[in-house]
Design an enzyme around this catalytic site. Structure first.
Site, PDB file in Angstrom:
ATOM      1  N   VAL A   1      21.110  50.586  29.326  1.00 37.60           N
ATOM      2  CA  VAL A   1      19.912  50.894  30.108  1.00 37.60           C
ATOM      3  C   VAL A   1      19.443  52.296  29.721  1.00 37.60           C
ATOM      4  O   VAL A   1      20.235  53.244  29.713  1.00 37.60           O
ATOM      5  CB  VAL A   1      20.211  50.805  31.612  1.00 37.60           C
ATOM      6  CG1 VAL A   1      19.005  51.233  32.425  1.00 37.60           C
ATOM      7  CG2 VAL A   1      20.629  49.388  31.980  1.00 37.60           C
TER       8      VAL A   1
ATOM      9  N   HIS B   1      54.855  27.489  53.880  1.00 37.37           N
ATOM     10  CA  HIS B   1      53.935  26.418  53.480  1.00 37.37           C
ATOM     11  C   HIS B   1      53.097  26.008  54.679  1.00 37.37           C
ATOM     12  O   HIS B   1      53.648  25.865  55.775  1.00 37.37           O
ATOM     13  CB  HIS B   1      54.730  25.215  52.979  1.00 37.37           C
ATOM     14  CG  HIS B   1      53.862  24.032  52.656  1.00 37.37           C
ATOM     15  ND1 HIS B   1      53.098  23.992  51.512  1.00 37.37           N
ATOM     16  CD2 HIS B   1      53.615  22.885  53.330  1.00 37.37           C
ATOM     17  CE1 HIS B   1      52.416  22.858  51.499  1.00 37.37           C
ATOM     18  NE2 HIS B   1      52.719  22.159  52.588  1.00 37.37           N
TER      19      HIS B   1
END
Ligand code: NAD
Length: 462
Positions: free
Chosen positions: A233, A441
């Protein structure tokens, strides 16, 4: 001469305020100089905290507008940006006042004003002089300017202005595909902006493991963020109708332009030492503008120390905090240690990206023989239940000893998950140690366990 302190800390950000509290705990008489009207530095006031408040709010909006229906939740919602911003301000206010409370509790004196070192044992605060046995520089960092572009915090903004826009821009152009560009780009994309990211390099998030970065870019593109990589830029001209951004191929070539409503400049931060008075004690900054220190955070003047963004290392609040604790302990005569190899990095996009230790490229560069274990969230039952299946866990372990050398996660709550491996690495764990540690789990963390199993080629659910 005013009061005498054991330590005067210059800067009330995560490095400075933590050092102040730790020093007070150790029985020292402490002052912390801060010129901003509130404590907490960039992080609490205009960085980590307000951005996380907006990331949370915008994610809720994104969920409500795009993902509730699949869960069987119907109805429409509309954005109230004013309220979203008010909530952000409230979050910041409560936290900065909290630090003020902690200062009171620990009897840390807040010297309000600009701190300047005027002698080896003297700090001036807006002209009033205070004596100090030790001085800690914790002045942090400031936005790196980009040549030819003037930040007005309205049309052309830094991260500070990007946290305060009063309307959702139609087109936000982000300069820099680093952490700030991608986090704040995500906020405004979710709230309805078209977002284009212009990046000088041919990849996003420099320094991050390549494989993760590529996957991350794909996920962000799927969310609608556009990237133009390998472009430099060169200018941004604001006018009433918007900002014209000029850029050219990084390797040289014809210039192009893009029209934006708002441009975010996020090309990095630099160490901040303006008006600090380093020269009064013969200190200079290095070529990166940082204050040099030894392994005990001591500058060339033995009773003057420096920590956080103003010294070398990653510009991260938690790195500064750890240095804050350690420098106070050093001054108290203790022998603290900061393990720079286990400092996690997190990008709070959706999904989050988190890493600790070495990247695959770093291991290759250092000729270290390593094994890789990977596990996708697509095969993680919790991720299936929540519908957050993008990303994977990648564990790099020493080929000979199995010691975990680096872990990279892109996925849901990666920023929380990374800590189990930080601790594991701190204790010198092998991938087998992680694999053999029971993981609840169904949790996202099971993907870490499975990636650890995968290092030895024996993941269960894949
Ligand atoms: P960064 O260094 O992460 O990224 C800057 C990017 O801008 C780089 O990719 C660079 O190649 C690119 N760039 C530089 N000049 C350019 C140009 N002329 N045109 C196009 N691209 C250009 O910097 P940042 O995102 O501004 O963040 C600053 C600091 O703040 C970082 O050190 C970061 O670690 C810290 N930070 C951390 C967090 C977090 O931990 N979640 C969040 C925000 C900021």
């Amino acid at each position: 001469m005013n009061e005498q302190f054991d330590i005067i800390i210059i800067g009330g950000g995560p490095g400075g305020y933590v050092a102040a509290i730790r020093a007070a705990q150790l029985g020292m008489k402490v002052a912390c100089v801060e010129k901003r009207g509130t404590l907490g530095g960039t992080c609490l006031n205009v960085g980590c905290i307000p951005s996380k408040a907006l990331l949370e709010s915008s994610e809720k909006f994104e969920d409500a507008t795009h993902h509730f229906a699949e869960h069987g939740i119907d109805g429409s919602v509309k954005l109230n940006l004013k309220q979203m911003m008010a909530r952000k301000v409230d979050v910041v206010d409560k936290l900065t006042k909290g630090i003020e409370g902690l200062f009171k509790k620990n009897k840390v004196t807040w010297l309000k004003g600009l701190g300047t070192i005027t002698g080896k044992n003297e700090v001036s605060v807006d002209g009033t002089k205070y004596a100090a046995k030790n001085i800690v520089i914790a002045t942090g960092s400031a936005v790196t300017p980009l040549g030819g572009i003037t930040i007005d915090e309205k049309q052309i903004v830094s991260s500070t202005g990007a946290l305060e826009l009063s309307a959702v821009p139609k087109h936000l152009v982000v300069i820099g595909a680093g952490v700030i560009g991608l986090e704040l780009g995500s906020v405004w994309k979710r709230l309805g902006a078209k977002v284009t990211v212009l990046e000088y390099l041919d990849r996003i998030t420099p320094g991050m493991d390549n494989e993760i970065a590529k996957n991350f870019q794909k996920i962000l593109e799927k969310q609608g963020i556009e990237f133009k990589l390998g472009v430099k830029v060169t200018g941004a001209n604001p006018s009433k109708s918007g900002v014209e951004v000029t850029f050219e191929p990084a390797a040289g070539g014809a210039a192009e332009t893009l029209k934006a409503d708002v441009v975010l400049v996020a090309v990095g931060r630099r160490a901040y030492t303006d008006k600090l008075g380093l020269e009064s004690v013969g200190l200079t900054t290095n070529k990166r503008g940082q204050v040099d220190t030894n392994a005990h955070w001591q500058t060339a003047v033995p009773n003057i120390f420096a920590i956080g963004d103003v010294i070398a290392g990653p510009m991260l609040a938690h790195k500064a905090e750890d240095e804050g604790v350690a420098v106070a302990e050093c001054i108290a005569g203790q022998k603290p240690h900061v393990n720079y190899n286990t400092i996690p990095g997190v990008i709070y996009t959706h999904p989050e990206v988190a890493n600790v230790g070495k990247t695959e490229e770093e291991l290759k560069g250092a000729n270290v023989a390593y094994k890789v274990g990977k596990f996708p969230f697509l095969a993680n039952s919790r991720a299936r239940a929540t519908g957050q299946t993008d990303g994977f866990v990648k564990i790099l372990a020493d080929a000979k000893t199995d010691e975990v050398l680096g872990v990279h996660i892109i996925g849901p709550q990666a920023g929380n998950m990374i800590h189990e491996v930080c601790i594991a690495m701190e204790f010198g764990a092998s991938s087998e140690d992680i694999a053999r540690t029971c993981h609840a789990h169904p949790t996202y963390n099971e993907a870490v366990k499975e990636a650890a199993f995968a290092v030895a080629g024996r993941a269960i659910h894949m």
